[in-house]
Design an enzyme around this catalytic site. Structure first.
Site, mmCIF file in Angstrom:
data_model
loop_
_atom_site.group_PDB
_atom_site.id
_atom_site.type_symbol
_atom_site.label_atom_id
_atom_site.label_comp_id
_atom_site.label_asym_id
_atom_site.label_seq_id
_atom_site.Cartn_x
_atom_site.Cartn_y
_atom_site.Cartn_z
ATOM 1 N N SER A 599 12.967 -39.276 -2.068
ATOM 2 C CA SER A 599 13.473 -38.321 -3.293
ATOM 3 C C SER A 599 12.637 -37.435 -3.180
ATOM 4 O O SER A 599 12.659 -36.256 -3.060
ATOM 5 C CB SER A 599 12.619 -39.857 -3.854
ATOM 6 O OG SER A 599 12.901 -39.201 -5.573
ATOM 7 N N ASP A 674 23.342 -43.859 -6.522
ATOM 8 C CA ASP A 674 22.077 -43.149 -6.875
ATOM 9 C C ASP A 674 21.989 -42.378 -8.665
ATOM 10 O O ASP A 674 22.841 -41.116 -8.514
ATOM 11 C CB ASP A 674 21.914 -42.056 -5.983
ATOM 12 C CG ASP A 674 20.585 -41.592 -6.116
ATOM 13 O OD1 ASP A 674 19.834 -42.288 -6.907
ATOM 14 O OD2 ASP A 674 19.948 -41.507 -5.396
ATOM 15 N N HIS A 706 18.925 -45.313 -6.252
ATOM 16 C CA HIS A 706 17.719 -44.666 -5.410
ATOM 17 C C HIS A 706 16.966 -45.221 -4.514
ATOM 18 O O HIS A 706 16.375 -44.836 -3.529
ATOM 19 C CB HIS A 706 17.016 -44.348 -6.876
ATOM 20 C CG HIS A 706 16.488 -42.899 -6.313
ATOM 21 N ND1 HIS A 706 16.691 -41.551 -5.595
ATOM 22 C CD2 HIS A 706 14.727 -42.646 -6.631
ATOM 23 C CE1 HIS A 706 15.496 -40.596 -5.365
ATOM 24 N NE2 HIS A 706 13.984 -41.634 -6.030
#
Length: 729
Positions: A599, A674, A706
């Protein structure tokens, strides 16, 4: 040669110890839960403060029960409800008490939507009569008892409804709700993700008013994701997602009066007709100790001007009580607490560190409750009986946490936890006790019951000693905490070395980081799942390091907010500088330094191998942001302002604009479903790399969100990353 029996026994024992220490950890063990800590089941204090309830599940029958336990003894005292005794439902997965604990909302058939939201079938259980009533045949959201438990409000298809439990009469409060257009009583995607709440309606203490938020999403651009599934044709998920600089939902505050059955939009004041404040957020609403006074937190789009407003529900007039500004941004919390006289507790970074403040109901400061070059990291509440505030802080070092109590005037402070590491508390309703969870680098979580007045231990609840026995044969290396001076700052660092570490040898180095604003990856805590993976890599001859650079949290506002308007600049500089400095150590091979992250960490590792191409020879980026232009408005603009205002800040630190610098080995991974960091980020990165004729590796996990999990997905992912590291670093 014939050895004496005692000597033979000694040699065999020594040999078995050596063999035990050399047991190799596997990814299958890590992801099957072999090293999982035993956690204290989610518990909730009863109003009496002497007992708590736990939701228990019988694995054989799949039945659920809400069982009551004594804080003092830990022994079960009774069962409030067991699904085996209910004809309508086989089990339930969640529950919610009414104020008097005479009714319980039971949650079944839960269907997740996004990170925090879900639809579910609810039942109302009467504790005394043992009767069960189905709330609705439809899956609804955020069901909530009225204060006297005579009614339940909920949201269905973006409209608010109220069910009278006695008459069974159902009232539709709003009628304009429409998917991807208008939302009443729950939040839109970006509020849920970045302001961390879903339920956007609140009963007042007397139950004759409901305050709620309305989101007009009509101008918010739509985002679509292809989901492949297993059918012949893929499906497409379409939802409103405001990217940085794009139109947000228009949010408004409304008040519903149950007596008149009318709703009225609340005018928050002339200030919000000005262009600077017209594009606003309402990240929190909460009723005060006065039954007809609602508190409303209003934030401008830049998120550097926060107003606390009181709305009188008698005439719906709004009054500004408190204003806080910051040259960068103001964080939103759930710490606002109203005392009986309607004075309130507030937390703020106004003096450079996050601290507790006490204001009167007019918004005048009574006392700064805590102060110092350390941060309050959790506010637990105020106990009227002892006149004490309970909180958690970093007073014992930014990698540690301790629990304290203090008077509202800032005097008579007490440290309630003794062991150095991370302590956190869960208090009983009357603040007689708290359950303390403690961990440090050598100790998996230990749960103890402590007295709130002095921190004295009543009993140990759970200690995870079995986990220590499980890991013993593997001979894992310790997680070594230290600091490293980089660019004028002493940065927190941990290091894991091979168990057979020899300072006369050279080892490749793998760095992990996250580095997002206010985050922390280096703390005095026991192994998490990734740490066992690092042990596997250490056994293969790698040194693993994590450094929390500038922009991370718990070291003051200046340290955290230095990255304002330039995400990815100072954080990347610190990782590159740390890698170079570590590479000077005799036992680290400076030609073999890699970095990885997920991320925000994927954004960082991508930038690191590009901007630090003379330092890093390998990088893995999982679900990375590759341009902040692609990410949501609330998070991105808090730290960057809009792309229209700060184009250079967005573009100069975007990996998309540095692909020509790639020299090392780069692995790019993303989940195709995601909804948070869209796969668009990776697809654009792939295209830029291709057009720059740069070779790289990449993988897409279809339909995964995600977190990239489900079935064997995590195991496959970590096998892939392990193979890549072993081959390339």
């Amino acid at each position: 040669m014939k050895f004496p029996k005692i000597l033979v026994a000694f040699i065999m024992a020594a040999s078995s110890v050596l063999t035990a220490q050399q047991k190799e950890v596997s990814l299958e063990e890590i992801w099957s839960g072999t090293f999982q800590e035993e956690r204290l089941q989610s518990l909730q204090s009863l109003n009496n403060g002497e007992e708590y309830v736990v939701l228990n599940r019988d694995r054989e029958s799949d039945a659920s029960s809400i069982d009551v336990y004594s804080y003092k003894t830990g022994k079960k005292t009774r069962t409030l409800v067991n699904s085996n005794d209910l004809d309508a439902i086989k089990s339930f997965s969640g529950f919610q008490f009414s104020n008097k604990e005479d009714k319980i909302l039971l949650s079944t058939e839960v269907e997740s939507i996004y990170r925090r939201s879900s639809r579910e079938i609810f039942y109302v259980y009467d504790v005394k009569s043992k009767e069960l009533m189905k709330l609705s045949d439809d899956k609804v959201q955020e069901a909530s008892f009225s204060p006297d438990a005579s009614k339940v409000a909920y949201v269905f298809e973006n409209n608010i409804y109220i069910l009278d439990l006695k008459s069974n009469k159902r009232t539709q409060v709003t009628k304009d709700g429409e998917i991807n257009s208008t939302i009443n009583g729950i939040t839109d995607w970006v509020y849920e993700e970045e302001f961390a709440f879903v339920k956007a309606f609140e009963w007042n203490p007397t139950g004759n008013k409901i305050a709620y938020l309305k989101f007009d999403e009509t101008e918010v651009p739509e985002f679509s994701m292809d989901l492949y599934g297993k059918d012949l044709y893929p499906t497409q998920q379409v939802f409103k997602y405001p990217k940085a600089g794009e139109a947000n939902s228009k949010v408004s505050l409304h008040m519903f009066d149950l007596d008149s059955q009318n709703s009225e939009e609340i005018d928050l004041g002339k200030k919000y007709t000005q262009e600077e404040f017209s594009d606003l957020y309402i990240p929190r609403i909460k009723w005060t100790a006065e039954p007809m006074i609602l508190s409303v937190q209003v934030l401008n789009r830049h998120q550097n001007n926060l107003d606390l407003i009181f709305v009188d529900a008698e005439d719906n007039e709004a009054e500004l009580i408190l204003n806080e500004t910051d040259k960068a941004y103001v964080d939103i919390t759930d710490n606002l607490t109203f005392l009986e006289d309607n004075s309130f507790i507030w937390t703020s970074e106004m003096d450079g560190y996050n601290h507790i403040y006490h204001y009167n109901e007019e918004g005048e400061l009574l006392d700064q409750v805590t102060s110092g070059d350390w941060e309050v990291t959790n506010y637990y509440g105020y106990d009227k009986k002892s006149d004490r505030i309970y909180y958690q802080s970093t007073e014992n070092g930014s990698v540690n946490r301790d629990v304290y109590s203090v008077k509202p005037n800032g005097k008579s402070k007490k440290r309630l936890t003794e062991n150095t590491g991370k302590n956190s508390a869960s208090f009983s309703a009357d603040y007689t006790y708290f359950i303390n969870s403690f961990t440090n680098t050598e100790t998996p979580t230990v749960y103890t019951l402590l007295r709130a007045k002095d921190g004295k231990q009543v009993r140990e609840i759970l200690n995870n000693k079995e986990l220590l026995e499980t890991v013993k044969p593997y001979g894992f290396s310790p997680k070594e905490l230290s600091t490293i001076n980089i660019n004028g700052n002493d940065l927190n660092m941990w290091m894991i070395k091979p168990s057979n570490f020899d300072e006369n040898k050279e080892y490749p180095l793998l760095m992990f980081q996250y580095s997002g604003p206010g985050s922390q990856s280096v703390s005095n805590s026991y192994f998490g799942t990734n740490d066992y993976w690092y042990q596997l890599l250490a056994n293969e001859g790698y040194i693993i390091v994590c450094v929390d650079g500038r922009g991370t949290g718990f070291k003051g506002a200046e340290f955290k907010k230095v990255t304002y308007q330039e995400l990815g600049k100072f954080e990347v500089e610190d990782q590159i500088s740390a890698a170079k400095k570590l590479g000077e150590r005799a036992y680290i091979d400076s030609e073999r330094i890699g970095i990885w992250g997920w991320s925000y960490g994927g954004f960082m590792s991508s930038n690191a191998i590009l901007k630090g191409n003379d330092t890093f020879s390998m990088a893995i980026a999982v679900a990375p942001v590759t341009s902040w232009r692609f990410y949501d408005s609330v998070y991105t603009e808090r730290y960057m302002r809009t792309p229209q205002e700060n184009a250079s800040g967005y573009d100069e630190n975007s990996p998309l604009n540095h692909v020509e610098k790639l020299k090392g080995d780069y692995l790019l991974i993303h989940g195709g479903g995601d909804d948070n960091v869209h796969v668009q980020n990776t697809m654009r990165m792939v295209e830029e790399l291709v057009q720059a004729n740069k070779q790289f590796d990449w993988a897409i996990y279809p339909d995964r969100n995600h977190g990239i999990y489900g079935g064997n997905t995590r195991l496959h992912l970590y096998n892939m990353m392990t193979d890549f590291i072993l081959e390339k670093l």
